[in-house]
Design an enzyme around this catalytic site. Structure first.
Site, PDB file in Angstrom:
ATOM      1  N   ARG A  34       0.992  -1.200   0.414  1.00 49.80           N
ATOM      2  CA  ARG A  34       0.787  -0.124   0.068  1.00 49.80           C
ATOM      3  C   ARG A  34       0.863   1.173  -0.085  1.00 49.80           C
ATOM      4  O   ARG A  34       0.243   2.032  -0.530  1.00 49.80           O
ATOM      5  CB  ARG A  34      -0.740  -0.075   0.885  1.00 49.80           C
ATOM      6  CG  ARG A  34      -2.071  -0.824   1.030  1.00 49.80           C
ATOM      7  CD  ARG A  34      -3.090  -1.008   1.799  1.00 49.80           C
ATOM      8  NE  ARG A  34      -2.210  -1.875   3.419  1.00 49.80           N
ATOM      9  CZ  ARG A  34      -2.175  -3.458   3.319  1.00 49.80           C
ATOM     10  NH1 ARG A  34      -2.925  -3.597   2.799  1.00 49.80           N
ATOM     11  NH2 ARG A  34      -1.770  -3.741   4.691  1.00 49.80           N
ATOM     12  N   GLU A  92       6.074 -12.229  13.562  1.00 52.60           N
ATOM     13  CA  GLU A  92       5.436 -12.934  14.732  1.00 52.60           C
ATOM     14  C   GLU A  92       6.587 -14.433  14.653  1.00 52.60           C
ATOM     15  O   GLU A  92       6.370 -15.710  15.475  1.00 52.60           O
ATOM     16  CB  GLU A  92       4.040 -13.562  14.745  1.00 52.60           C
ATOM     17  CG  GLU A  92       3.530 -13.782  16.434  1.00 52.60           C
ATOM     18  CD  GLU A  92       1.983 -13.718  16.363  1.00 52.60           C
ATOM     19  OE1 GLU A  92       1.211 -14.234  17.138  1.00 52.60           O
ATOM     20  OE2 GLU A  92       1.518 -12.768  15.621  1.00 52.60           O
TER      21      GLU A  92
END
Length: 227
Positions: free
Chosen positions: A113, A150
């Site tokens: 984006r 993560e």
């Protein structure tokens, strides 16, 4: 820790019952900011009392999608902002007004984006645009920077020679969350000798403390949202 002081905005109409109401907080007054000394000598960008009225329209145009892409995630959807020409234009204008006189020579957009907001900013301020892409997406010789997820790691890459040692760079993305991708982008640019002037994002999730990863590197955002 870098921060942008929030300004309370008018009540935004609630979305359909299937999604909890999005209560955006304006995070900056781009046309009226001051820089003060922060904890441990870091700079803190603090909004002055008068927030730019355009920020309320930008904040209200962003939709929140609960449990996407996985349960517990409140996804900040900027596609609804893109459907609103005024909100989209105001977003670009606020960034352009901030950076047009800062000698920026390269705008580096983070996939994906950052590719939406970066090019119009670059064109308006007379800078080149450089895409920072996921691995194996660029056809030429690349330089890469790894960052932690993560679970596991990922990389971002840019073409060798796209950024020069004397460039003044602006890093653009739609959102700062944990800060890992932005940190990798900054390190990538600094490795080739560029000066990163600032990181610019439309949205910040301050609960995730993404600024901590960036240390004393300045970050500028328009809207704060809950994680």
């Amino acid at each position: 820790m870098l921060f942008l002081q929030c300004q309370q905005q008018p009540r935004v109409p609630s979305p359909p019952a299937s999604a909890p109401p999005f209560r955006p907080r304006v995070a900056a007054a781009p046309l009226s900011v001051r820089v003060t000394g922060g904890r441990r000598g870091r700079q803190a960008v603090v909004a002055m009392a008068s927030a730019d009225a355009r920020l309320a329209g930008i904040a209200s145009s962003i939709r929140v999608i609960p449990d996407f892409p996985k349960p517990g995630i409140m996804f900040q959807d900027i596609t609804t902002l893109l459907l609103d020409p005024k909100a989209f234009r105001d977003t670009i204008d606020l960034f352009v007004e901030r950076y047009k006189d800062q000698g920026i020579t390269v705008v580096a957009g983070v996939e994906a984006r950052g590719f939406i907001f970066g090019p119009p900013i670059a064109l308006a301020i007379g800078a080149k645009f450089v895409p920072l892409r996921k691995p194996k997406k660029l056809p030429g010789e690349v330089i890469s920077e790894e960052y932690s997820l993560e679970y596991g790691t990922d990389k971002i890459e840019m073409h060798v020679g796209a950024v020069q040692a004397n460039d003044r760079a602006l890093v653009v993305d739609d959102l700062i969350a944990t800060g890992g991708t932005l940190c990798a982008a900054v390190k990538l640019l600094e490795r080739v000798g560029a000066k990163v002037v600032e990181c610019a994002c439309v949205i910040e999730l301050p609960e995730l403390k993404g600024r901590d990863k960036l240390g004393d590197r300045p970050v500028f955002v328009l809207v704060e949202a809950d994680a």
